[in-house]
Design an enzyme around this catalytic site. Structure first.
Site, short mmCIF file in Angstrom:
data_model
loop_
_atom_site.label_atom_id
_atom_site.label_comp_id
_atom_site.label_asym_id
_atom_site.label_seq_id
_atom_site.Cartn_x
_atom_site.Cartn_y
_atom_site.Cartn_z
N ASN A 33 -4.88 6.26 -1.00
CA ASN A 33 -4.37 6.90 0.02
C ASN A 33 -3.65 8.31 -0.32
O ASN A 33 -3.16 9.04 0.71
CB ASN A 33 -3.19 5.98 0.35
N HIS A 60 -3.37 -3.52 -5.55
CA HIS A 60 -3.77 -3.16 -4.13
C HIS A 60 -5.16 -2.92 -3.81
O HIS A 60 -6.31 -2.74 -4.14
CB HIS A 60 -3.37 -1.63 -4.34
N GLU A 70 -6.69 -1.23 -7.08
CA GLU A 70 -5.98 -0.43 -7.56
C GLU A 70 -4.68 -1.08 -8.36
O GLU A 70 -3.88 -2.13 -7.70
CB GLU A 70 -5.09 0.70 -7.01
N SER A 113 0.62 -1.17 -0.29
CA SER A 113 -0.06 -0.06 -0.20
C SER A 113 0.92 1.24 0.07
O SER A 113 0.30 2.42 -0.03
CB SER A 113 -1.03 0.02 1.24
P1 NAI Z 1 -0.36 -9.50 8.17
O1 NAI Z 1 0.72 -9.04 9.17
O2 NAI Z 1 -1.90 -9.61 8.70
O3 NAI Z 1 0.04 -10.83 7.10
C1 NAI Z 1 1.23 -10.80 6.56
C2 NAI Z 1 1.61 -12.20 6.61
O4 NAI Z 1 2.53 -12.45 5.78
C3 NAI Z 1 1.91 -13.02 7.88
O5 NAI Z 1 1.10 -14.07 8.04
C4 NAI Z 1 3.38 -13.27 7.74
O6 NAI Z 1 3.64 -14.37 8.74
C5 NAI Z 1 3.69 -13.35 6.38
N1 NAI Z 1 4.91 -13.26 5.97
C6 NAI Z 1 5.80 -12.23 6.21
N2 NAI Z 1 6.97 -12.26 5.62
C7 NAI Z 1 6.83 -13.41 4.87
C8 NAI Z 1 7.60 -14.01 3.55
N3 NAI Z 1 9.00 -13.45 3.41
N4 NAI Z 1 6.95 -14.92 3.13
C9 NAI Z 1 5.88 -15.50 3.20
N5 NAI Z 1 5.10 -14.78 4.32
C10 NAI Z 1 5.50 -14.10 5.00
O7 NAI Z 1 -0.38 -8.33 7.37
P2 NAI Z 1 -1.65 -7.73 6.26
O8 NAI Z 1 -2.45 -6.59 6.81
O9 NAI Z 1 -2.45 -8.81 5.61
O10 NAI Z 1 -0.99 -6.91 5.11
C11 NAI Z 1 0.14 -7.58 4.07
C12 NAI Z 1 0.36 -6.63 3.00
O11 NAI Z 1 -0.74 -6.01 2.50
C13 NAI Z 1 1.41 -5.52 3.56
O12 NAI Z 1 2.22 -5.14 2.51
C14 NAI Z 1 0.29 -4.42 3.67
O13 NAI Z 1 0.76 -2.92 3.51
C15 NAI Z 1 -0.84 -4.58 2.60
N6 NAI Z 1 -2.09 -4.14 2.83
C16 NAI Z 1 -2.45 -4.08 3.94
C17 NAI Z 1 -3.74 -3.38 4.20
C18 NAI Z 1 -4.40 -3.46 5.41
O14 NAI Z 1 -5.49 -2.71 5.82
N7 NAI Z 1 -4.06 -4.20 6.36
C19 NAI Z 1 -4.59 -2.92 3.05
C20 NAI Z 1 -3.70 -2.78 1.65
C21 NAI Z 1 -2.82 -3.57 1.55
#
Ligand code: NAI
Length: 518
Positions: free
Chosen positions: A194, A144, A156, A123
């Site tokens: 954003n 996105h 997006e 994001s």
């Molecule tokens: P989260 O922390 O809930 O999940 C991330 C997951 O990725 C975790 O289960 C972790 O174990 C895993 N992980 C970390 N490094 C890894 C790797 N090298 N290989 C495989 N798995 C790995 O995070 P969330 O909220 O789901 O966000 C994920 C992505 O989405 C981020 O880039 C975030 O910026 C983006 N994003 C998040 C939004 C939100 O509202 N939470 C909205 C739009 C985008």
């Protein structure tokens, strides 16, 4: 360009909140989904949660029981990255860190075929930067999604400098096949939503800092007059001030400290205090057991005024907005006398309404006090923008420091007589909804001018990504581009800040009396 065919393998890497949502949506649309995470327990949990979600949807009749079990059967865990070798598309939703994402994509390139599309759900990180070290950077694109993924329609589709147009088109079509509303955007700080949403928070924080009103009143005005689903303060409390402040800071720094994105000292103090919003039990509101919800300030009832006149000519100077208010007043039984005096006493356009001595204008970005001096009418009252004057339940008014109590009460009685709850704001330039909408439209126009996206895309993005009641550019068209530009000019003049500079595309539309949409 067509979508990847249903039945193709989509790998989702990262099985947290976003990855699980993306997997749920892709499998429901007929794609075979492989979920991977460095923490296998995250995959197990995601698969269990998605299965439960499908059952719930089937109970609610949103999918049949057969569809639910078929979708569940299309989902499988990948125990190692090597198991996603047959993917046609990999969507990455791991931790928000450039180096970690680059390392993952480098590893993936060694596993998948050359035709496989690589997508990142970042994001805030440059898609160009994530792709830079790849052997085939043209195959990497931003995809996105918004949280919660199954409920939010917007995607997006972000092109970095190296992204192949065909890859972006395929991902766009695939997101549409998943039932989403995709828009194309260029990789720039904040992408569309954003970035364009920043003024929604920033103007509210400035209004609170300048003591225009309290949080509950400003929220009520943005909701009940502006038509926004949530007011800015309750929304920031929900998002979390740490998260919201950090997004603002990241966009501000990414644009090399452009004053348009200057973060708020007040919000920084909220973070310093640990008043992070709902999650900490206190933000602008209290969330503990039994905490009372503060009520918006509403003016006490005033008598219904017996005289009101309307100047059609003056009304046309504000893009016809006050004509819509005149209609509401008429519907409420006010007999409105017509005035034909177009010009005000001192070259200022005449007030739209006269009511028992009060001169009532739509806000044009100046304070009422300044306007009262300019037009030689001390009893000046300003009203705010509403999304729909026919149905709005609340309106914000302000009055000049010179205004008499009698004139103020007449104006309040007029709006109350038409069924509005009236919230008095202190005499800040631009009031609340007008100032917010003008700045949203300005930012949207700048994004379009810089080729980040089209005018149609920015409006779709703000409606589908953050539930705005109307796209900012369609709103500028409705109010009149000329009036929006005037509001911004006057805000720039009032504050002497570059923050309110008028976007070049808005000026250009103004010069040609154009609109953003046909
Ligand atoms: P989260 O922390 O809930 O999940 C991330 C997951 O990725 C975790 O289960 C972790 O174990 C895993 N992980 C970390 N490094 C890894 C790797 N090298 N290989 C495989 N798995 C790995 O995070 P969330 O909220 O789901 O966000 C994920 C992505 O989405 C981020 O880039 C975030 O910026 C983006 N994003 C998040 C939004 C939100 O509202 N939470 C909205 C739009 C985008």
């Amino acid at each position: 360009m067509s979508a990847l065919t249903a039945g193709s393998v989509v790998a989702v890497v990262g099985s947290g909140a976003m990855g699980a949502g993306i997997a749920q949506v892709a499998a429901a649309a007929g794609y075979r989904v492989k979920l991977y995470d460095t923490r296998p327990e995250a995959v197990t949990k995601a698969l269990a949660d998605i299965g439960k979600m499908y059952l719930k949807l089937a109970e609610k009749g949103r999918m049949t029981a057969e569809q639910a079990s078929a979708a569940t059967a299309r989902l499988q865990a990948a125990g190692a990255l090597a198991e996603v070798a047959d993917a046609a598309l990999v969507v990455e939703a791991i931790v928000e860190n450039l180096d970690v994402k680059r390392a993952l994509f480098a590893e993936l390139e060694a596993v998948v075929g050359d035709a496989c599309i690589l997508a990142t759900n970042t994001s805030s990180i440059s898609v160009t930067a994530i792709a830079a070290k790849l052997r085939l950077p043209q195959r990497l694109v931003g995809m996105h999604f918004f949280n919660p993924v199954p409920l939010m329609a917007l995607v997006e589709v972000i092109s970095g400098l190296a992204t192949d147009a065909g890859v972006a088109a395929t991902v766009h079509a695939t997101a549409a096949a998943w039932g989403k509303n995709p828009v194309h955007a260029k990789s720039t700080p904040g992408f569309i939503v954003n970035r364009v949403a920043r003024p929604f928070y920033a103007e509210a924080l400035r209004l609170l800092t300048e003591q225009a009103g309290d949080a509950a009143t400003l929220d009520a005005v943005l909701r009940e007059a502006g038509g926004f689903r949530m007011g800015p303060f309750e929304l920031m409390d929900l998002i979390g001030h740490d998260v919201n402040f950090s997004v603002t800071q990241s966009v501000f720094h990414a644009y090399f400290n452009d004053p348009r994105f200057t973060p708020s000292v007040l919000q920084q103090e909220m973070v310093n205090a640990g008043f992070l919003g709902r999650k900490s039990g206190r933000g602008f509101y209290q969330y503990g057991e039994g905490a009372a919800a503060p009520q918006p300030r509403t003016e006490a009832p005033q008598p219904r005024p017996d005289f009101v006149s309307y100047s059609l000519e003056a009304g046309s100077g504000d893009g016809g907005v006050s004509g819509l208010l005149a209609r509401r007043l008429t519907a409420a039984g006010f007999h409105i006398a017509n005035r034909d005096s177009g010009a005000g006493e001192h070259n200022d356009p005449a007030p739209a309404f006269h009511c028992n001595g009060a001169a009532i204008y739509l806000s044009d970005g100046r304070s009422a006090t300044e306007r009262a001096r300019a037009n030689g009418h001390p009893d000046t009252v300003l009203f705010d923008l509403a999304l729909d004057y026919a149905t709005a339940t609340r309106i914000a008014l302000s009055c000049a420091d010179q205004c008499s109590p009698a004139a103020w009460h007449a104006a309040v009685g007029l709006f109350q007589g038409a069924g509005f709850a009236v919230s008095r704001l202190d005499d800040v330039p631009g009031l609340a909804v007008m100032r917010t909408v003008a700045m949203l439209a300005n930012e949207a126009a700048d994004a379009v001018n810089q080729g980040v996206c089209t005018a149609a895309a920015v409006d779709v993005a703000m409606q589908k990504g953050v539930n705005y009641p109307r796209g900012p550019l369609a709103w500028a068209d409705a109010v009149g581009v000329a009036h929006i530009a005037t509001v911004l000019h006057n805000l720039a003049d009032s504050y002497g800040e570059d923050r309110y500079r008028v976007a070049p595309l808005l000026r250009r539309k103004l010069a040609t009396k154009g609109r953003f949409h046909a």
